[in-house]
Design an enzyme around this catalytic site. Structure first.
Site, mmCIF file in Angstrom:
data_model
loop_
_atom_site.group_PDB
_atom_site.id
_atom_site.type_symbol
_atom_site.label_atom_id
_atom_site.label_comp_id
_atom_site.label_asym_id
_atom_site.label_seq_id
_atom_site.Cartn_x
_atom_site.Cartn_y
_atom_site.Cartn_z
ATOM 1 N N GLU A 603 -40.675 11.545 -0.316
ATOM 2 C CA GLU A 603 -40.035 11.182 0.960
ATOM 3 C C GLU A 603 -41.062 10.670 1.965
ATOM 4 O O GLU A 603 -40.796 9.723 2.714
ATOM 5 C CB GLU A 603 -39.263 12.376 1.521
ATOM 6 C CG GLU A 603 -38.138 12.879 0.634
ATOM 7 C CD GLU A 603 -37.156 11.794 0.218
ATOM 8 O OE1 GLU A 603 -37.023 10.779 0.929
ATOM 9 O OE2 GLU A 603 -36.520 11.956 -0.837
ATOM 10 N N ASP A 666 -41.884 7.251 -5.837
ATOM 11 C CA ASP A 666 -42.174 8.137 -6.972
ATOM 12 C C ASP A 666 -43.664 8.156 -7.288
ATOM 13 O O ASP A 666 -44.266 9.225 -7.479
ATOM 14 C CB ASP A 666 -41.400 7.679 -8.214
ATOM 15 C CG ASP A 666 -39.942 8.094 -8.197
ATOM 16 O OD1 ASP A 666 -39.586 8.973 -7.395
ATOM 17 O OD2 ASP A 666 -39.163 7.545 -8.996
#
Length: 765
Positions: A603, A666
């Site tokens: 995030e 990611d």
């Protein structure tokens, strides 16, 4: 715009990121031919024992003696190991109950028959996949689903408690709403009549009977305003991307029922889906009073209109540059752009009782689309427009009607996702509906029953460690100039984190105020849903003249997910995800950093992906990069895009452009979390290893990360994910990320040329 970690299901305003029972986990594997199952070994042992006790041959007695001697030697070794363990002050193996349990779970998820350098996803998840066939009614099954099922079971227990007695009216509304959804007999008794009455109230539907031929604007206002459907376009109130301290009206493309434009445009490949969709449209039309022949023809015309909408709908992979699609204008300018309808009349109705004028600012995402929609409306027959508008209302409300409508939908879902919704227990459907309607009141019950306040403090500490690791890596980027680097560091420092739940949900008066005006009855589920649509429209209108709240959440506390919101430069981690396997306080730090730590890093990295990087530290969309650094960034992200575009699922390639932001997050999230773990080790020293798994703690970090993404999915659902989801499929979230990680390749010793090490690493952050 909000960015979420993993897609969990369809629909909703958020991009949803969007789980196995104890029985499934405990089920033995099916033995391969020529091998022996645990049951076979046990049966053989029992047979030999009975013969030993019955015959007592000399050979058997000798063998028995040898066996006893070996057992004694083994016991001696165990005692010696125990003495050595207690004499060893470092106690290098963790033998707590928690460590033994998690070691067992990790071991049963592994596939030791596969080399980690050949296929790390299969190595990490092969055992889990064997033990977790798709549950009935599910098109996919993973850690997120399993955890959400657990959360739902807790909520079911709380809402069905016969001694339920809350001081909060919002919490009492939550129970009434849930119970109204469970009243299947009442829902069956009403049948289709509630929706028929609603259609008559709006002015009728050409499919089922008489209709008012001169009321396009009135029907549009009712369908899109009062009942919050989204025909042709969607209108909402949210923070202005270029002035994030103020809310503004925003208009974007919408209007398709199927998950993606691809289903409409690639008609040969999706013939079964389009046929099933038309069958569904016809069946619902007839359930509401239409005649077979005329209903199918009229719904075919609606489908053709949706196909025309699909033709002008801009693909998601072409909408990633918000600077290009953001257009601020006045309502008067919007009227000139799309003159087929009265925008001032429509928006004034939608945002009543606010007073709007021609000069009211509006942000339009996709001016070409709206212009073409206006032209499409002008050249379409009024009867087809009416049928399309009411169809949007029908598809939004039929889930609140009797079983015939659910059965009709099931046939379409089976074609679209390869699953049967009817297998889902009614209570689970009702928990999901309650979460959609009164999610924060439901969250209040969930948090008070389950959430450990210490988890919030620990999570805040982990975020600080991961932020520090990200910023340290930022300082070593050779492609970024100093001015941009400093601005990026300031943005990382300014990221605001919210963990667990918003404080207001534990204050009954504040919680009640949030849902004040929403009427909920235990007797009518359909009316409760209509009241919800009307209430949400009023809430939207109330937001326009207020500044965005820094502490407003876009996700409920029980949700198993997380997100980054660029206009607030904030990351949010609900209580629902702060649980095993993402986080457990008495598990090795390697697993916590590999689980929730990577989620946090993911995030945080969204603030610097191809979309998040366009926003500054204040959450405003503006250019703050130096040209040289921006060009270098694009070169590095092009490597990621090309890499993921080579992956295939069932012969179908991934869209590396569509998934670019999530792939960047990611990769960056894994690196930040691993660097934070190394920093933790430097400060606290090496931690104990898990017993029996045969992995160092550094290797355990990567296995823990991979096992978060263990997943099974139907082919139909896999296809749907490829054309709609901004995330890569679970398998490639593991393989793609780890094949770019120097730390992973080093700790597992993967040589250049092995499947996990191509020799070319893509790295952005």
């Amino acid at each position: 715009m909000s960015v979420a970690l993993q897609e969990l299901g369809g629909g909703g305003n958020m991009v949803e990121y969007k789980r196995a029972t104890l029985r499934d986990e405990d089920a033995p594997e099916t033995p391969v031919e020529g091998g022996a199952s645990p049951d076979a070994v046990e049966a053989g042992f029992r047979k030999r024992t009975s013969r030993l006790l019955g015959l007592h041959t000399q050979l058997e007695l000798v063998l028995a003696g040898v066996s006893l001697l070996l057992a004694a030697l083994l016991l001696g070794c165990l005692v010696a190991l125990g003495v050595q363990y207690h004499r060893d002050p470092s106690h290098s193996t963790c033998l707590t109950e928690a460590c033994i349990r998690v070691a067992g779970k990790i071991l049963e998820s592994l596939d030791r028959g596969v080399s980690p350098c050949e296929d790390f996803y299969q190595f990490s998840c092969g055992g889990w996949i064997r033990r977790n066939p798709l549950p009935d009614g599910r098109s996919r099954w993973n850690t997120f689903n399993s955890l959400w099922d657990q959360n739902q079971a807790i909520l079911k227990h709380l809402l069905e408690n016969t001694t339920f007695n809350s001081s909060s009216e919002a919490e009492r509304k939550t129970q009434r709403f849930y119970l109204s959804c469970l009243q299947v007999e009442r829902i069956e008794e009403l049948g289709a009549q509630p929706l028929r009455d609603l259609i008559d109230k709006i002015g009728g539907w050409n499919v089922t009977g008489p209709w008012d031929q001169d009321n396009f604007m009135e029907v549009l206002k009712a369908v899109a305003g009062t009942y919050r459907a989204t025909p042709f376009f969607t209108v909402y109130v949210s923070a202005d991307s270029k002035s994030s301290n103020s809310n503004i009206i925003q208009v974007d493309q919408s209007g398709l029922f199927l998950p993606s434009r691809d289903y409409y445009l690639n008609r040969t490949a999706n013939e079964k889906v389009l046929t099933a969709y038309l069958d569904y449209m016809e069946e619902l039309g007839m359930l509401l009073g239409g005649q077979p022949t005329s209903t199918r023809e009229q719904m075919r015309q609606v489908l053709e209109l949706e196909i025309q909408l699909a033709n002008i709908t801009v693909p998601q992979d072409q909408r990633r540059d918000e600077e290009k699609i953001y257009h601020k204008m006045s309502i008067a300018e919007l009227q000139a752009l799309a003159p087929s309808m009265d925008w001032l009349e429509f928006l004034s109705f939608l945002l009543s009782p606010l007073e709007l004028g021609d000069s009211e600012p509006v942000v339009v995402y996709g001016t070409d689309y709206l212009q073409q929609v206006s032209e499409l409306i002008n050249r379409t027959e009024p009867s087809v427009l009416n049928n399309y508008l009411i169809w949007n209302l029908v598809q939004k409300t039929t889930s609140s009607l009797d079983h015939r409508f659910e059965s009709a939908q099931e046939k379409l879902l089976e074609t679209l996702y390869g699953t049967k919704k009817s297998c889902t227990p009614r209570w689970q459907t009702c928990i999901s509906n309650t979460d959609d309607a009164l999610g924060f009141a439901l969250g209040s019950l969930f948090v008070k029953a389950t959430f450990d306040r210490q988890s919030k403090e620990i999570a805040e500490g982990m975020i600080s460690e991961i932020r520090a690791a990200f910023e340290e890596a930022l300082g070593h980027l050779v492609w970024m100039d100093e001015k941009t680097r400093q601005a990026a560091k300031e943005k990382a420092d300014a990221i605001y984190d919210m963990i667990g739940f918003p404080d207001f949900i534990l204050e009954p008066k504040e919680l009640d105020d949030v849902y004040d005006g929403y009427e909920v009855s235990e007797d009518s589920f359909f009316q409760n849903m209509l009241n919800l649509y009307n209430f949400s429209a009023k809430v939207m209108a109330d937001q326009l003249r207020k500044p965005p709240s820094r502490d407003q959440w876009s996700m409920t506390p029980q949700t198993v997910n997380a997100y980054y919101l660029p206009t607030k430069n904030e990351i949010v981690f609900p209580a629902g995800i702060l649980q095993a396997p993402f986080y457990t306080c008495n598990h090795p730090k390697a697993l916590n950093f590999g689980g929730i730590g990577v989620v946090m890093g993911h995030e945080l990295t969204h603030a610097f992906d191809d979309q998040g990087r366009e926003y500054d530290k204040e959450g405003n969309l503006r250019p703050w990069w130096q040209n040289e650094s921006l060009a270098a960034f694009r070169n590095h992200t092009a490597c990621i895009e090309e890499q993921y575009s080579q992956y295939q699922v069932n012969g179908e390639k991934l869209n590396g452009r569509q998934t670019l932001g999530e792939n960047i997050a990611d990769n960056g999230g894994l690196k930040a979390a691993y660097n934070a773990y190394k920093a933790w080790l430097r400060k606290h020293g090496e931690e104990q290893q898990l017993p029996a798994v045969g992995l160092t703690n550094h290797q355990l970090f990567f296995v823990g990360f991979a096992q978060v993404w263990c997943s099974v999915r139907t082919p139909e659902s896999s296809h749907e994910g490829l054309v709609t989801d901004p995330h890569s499929p679970a398998r490639f979230r593991v393989l793609g990320t780890l094949s770019n990680s120097r730390d992973f390749l080093r700790h597992f010793g993967c040589p250049v040329g092995s499947p996990m090490n191509s020799g070319q690493l893509c790295e952005v952050w």
